[in-house]
Design a protein around this motif. Structure first.
Motif, PDB file in Angstrom:
ATOM      1  N   PRO A  92     -67.693  71.479  14.898  1.00 20.10           N
ATOM      2  CA  PRO A  92     -66.996  70.187  14.949  1.00 20.10           C
ATOM      3  C   PRO A  92     -67.924  69.013  14.632  1.00 20.10           C
ATOM      4  O   PRO A  92     -67.530  68.068  13.939  1.00 20.10           O
ATOM      5  N   GLU A  93     -69.156  69.089  15.114  1.00 19.09           N
ATOM      6  CA  GLU A  93     -70.103  67.998  14.875  1.00 19.09           C
ATOM      7  C   GLU A  93     -70.483  67.917  13.396  1.00 19.09           C
ATOM      8  O   GLU A  93     -70.563  66.818  12.828  1.00 19.09           O
ATOM      9  N   GLU A  94     -70.701  69.073  12.767  1.00 21.19           N
ATOM     10  CA  GLU A  94     -71.025  69.087  11.335  1.00 21.19           C
ATOM     11  C   GLU A  94     -69.870  68.571  10.499  1.00 21.19           C
ATOM     12  O   GLU A  94     -70.062  67.813   9.531  1.00 21.19           O
ATOM     13  N   LEU A  95     -68.653  68.977  10.866  1.00 21.67           N
ATOM     14  CA  LEU A  95     -67.481  68.519  10.126  1.00 21.67           C
ATOM     15  C   LEU A  95     -67.327  67.006  10.243  1.00 21.67           C
ATOM     16  O   LEU A  95     -67.053  66.314   9.253  1.00 21.67           O
ATOM     17  N   THR A  96     -67.512  66.476  11.449  1.00 22.42           N
ATOM     18  CA  THR A  96     -67.413  65.030  11.655  1.00 22.42           C
ATOM     19  C   THR A  96     -68.443  64.297  10.805  1.00 22.42           C
ATOM     20  O   THR A  96     -68.116  63.312  10.113  1.00 22.42           O
ATOM     21  N   SER A  97     -69.679  64.770  10.824  1.00 27.91           N
ATOM     22  CA  SER A  97     -70.742  64.115  10.056  1.00 27.91           C
ATOM     23  C   SER A  97     -70.440  64.127   8.568  1.00 27.91           C
ATOM     24  O   SER A  97     -70.631  63.110   7.868  1.00 27.91           O
ATOM     25  N   GLN A  98     -69.947  65.258   8.064  1.00 23.38           N
ATOM     26  CA  GLN A  98     -69.683  65.349   6.629  1.00 23.38           C
ATOM     27  C   GLN A  98     -68.519  64.454   6.213  1.00 23.38           C
ATOM     28  O   GLN A  98     -68.560  63.824   5.144  1.00 23.38           O
TER      29      GLN A  98
END
Length: 350
Positions: A15-21
């Motif tokens: 979830p954190e990687e998706l948000t950042s991208q």
């Protein structure tokens, strides 16, 4: 991170990687939550299914990401209600999952695969004769559960109640992906199933059993034992040569100390090989070491295997011997034999 044609497998992102991208793509952070819900709660298999996202955002997602979805290839239905599904993966490999209904008890179990093939070569198992081609991803394991849950709802009007990692492959040799799938299945942002409904089965990889205990997944553990002395177990399960019974039981004691979860032993009985009262006594000595229960399973013949199914009388005597000594025992009659969906029969046959 899995990719195809330079596109990122979006379900490999946290979830954190998706948000950042998505922020880097100029989107608001809440969009990531919407996308994540579509992927894991709603099982979206295509970005166009994400109907509460704008068309420009959907186009942007298509430009940067892919969904490596599992697709249904073939379904077989047994006379006893069991349903075997063959699924095609994005790279053309095939795996199988089995829906096992016990309608009278409102219990609906899916048996999922964790690898394409298997590397352990257990002599009584059809999957063990297949070469291990690769591990499944967490998303591919999750897809099996999601799709068979839909199948269960359509066929029986009820959702799945249990998940067992007992299909093709050795789950603890696909450790990270199996644990990742457990996280998605039990998370409130995924299927939100209770961990006590999940059982991971292993042929006995001792160091990975310890690692599973340390992960604190709260799932159940089942051991494919099938012989209670090293000589016989070496003969039918080569993994025992590097993970003998003493090493295995030490790991199980560690697992129980960390989790307080009772160990389940799966024990297939073979005529005149592991079904004597002496074998039952050997099994009892193992069961004494860790709080446990035993599932006695009838053998399902596979091509050319040198084993025969134990008689009902021998199985009953074996079970009675253990029960008389305070061991919890269940004798399981195989389901789905007429479609090669029973224990040890999964092999992607046509």
């Amino acid at each position: 991170m899995a990719t195809t044609n330079a596109l990122i497998d979006i379900r490999a992102l946290t979830p954190e990687e998706l948000t950042s991208q998505l922020i880097l793509l100029g989107e608001k952070p809440f969009r990531a939550k919407q996308v994540y819900e579509w992927l894991w709660q709603k099982g979206a298999r295509d970005f166009d299914q994400m109907t509460n996202l704008s068309l420009p955002l959907r186009d942007t997602l298509k430009e940067h990401y892919t969904i490596l979805a599992v697709t249904e290839d073939k379904v077989q239905r047994s006379s006893d209600g069991t349903i075997k599904s063959r699924f095609r993966l994005h790279d053309g490999h095939m795996i199988e999952s089995v829906l096992i209904p016990v309608v009278a008890d409102d219990r609906f179990t899916v048996c999922v695969s964790s690898q394409v093939g298997c590397s352990l070569s257990c002599t009584f198992c059809a999957t063990g004769r297949m070469k291990r081609l690769r591990n499944l991803t967490a998303a591919e394991i999750y897809d099996q559960v999601f799709l068979v849950n839909e199948q269960c709802m359509e066929t029986y009007g009820k959702p799945l109640t249990n998940i067992v990692y007992m299909g093709m492959g050795e789950p603890l040799l696909a450790f990270n992906e199996v644990v990742g799938s457990i996280d998605r299945i039990t998370s409130h942002t995924g299927l939100h199933m209770a961990p006590r409904r999940l059982t991971v089965s292993t042929a006995g990889i001792a160091k990975m059993i310890r690692k599973l205990a340390d992960e604190d997944t709260k799932v159940n553990l089942a051991i494919s034992l099938h012989a209670a002395d090293d000589t016989k177990r070496n003969e039918i399960m080569p993994i025992n040569e590097s993970n003998n019974l003493e090493v295995l039981v030490d790991a199980l004691e560690y697992f129980y100390a960390k989790t307080k979860k009772r160990i389940g032993y799966e024990y297939i009985t073979f005529q005149d090989f592991n079904d004597t009262l002496e074998d039952a006594e050997n099994l009892y000595q193992i069961c004494k070491r860790v709080p446990s229960m035993v599932n006695i399973i009838e053998y399902n013949p596979i091509d050319d295997a040198p084993f025969r199914k134990s008689t009902a009388h021998r199985i009953d005597d074996f079970a009675t011997y253990l029960r008389d000594r305070g061991i919890m025992v269940t004798v399981r009659r195989s389901r789905g034999k007429d479609i090669d969906a029973a224990c040890g029969q999964l092999a992607n046959k046509e």
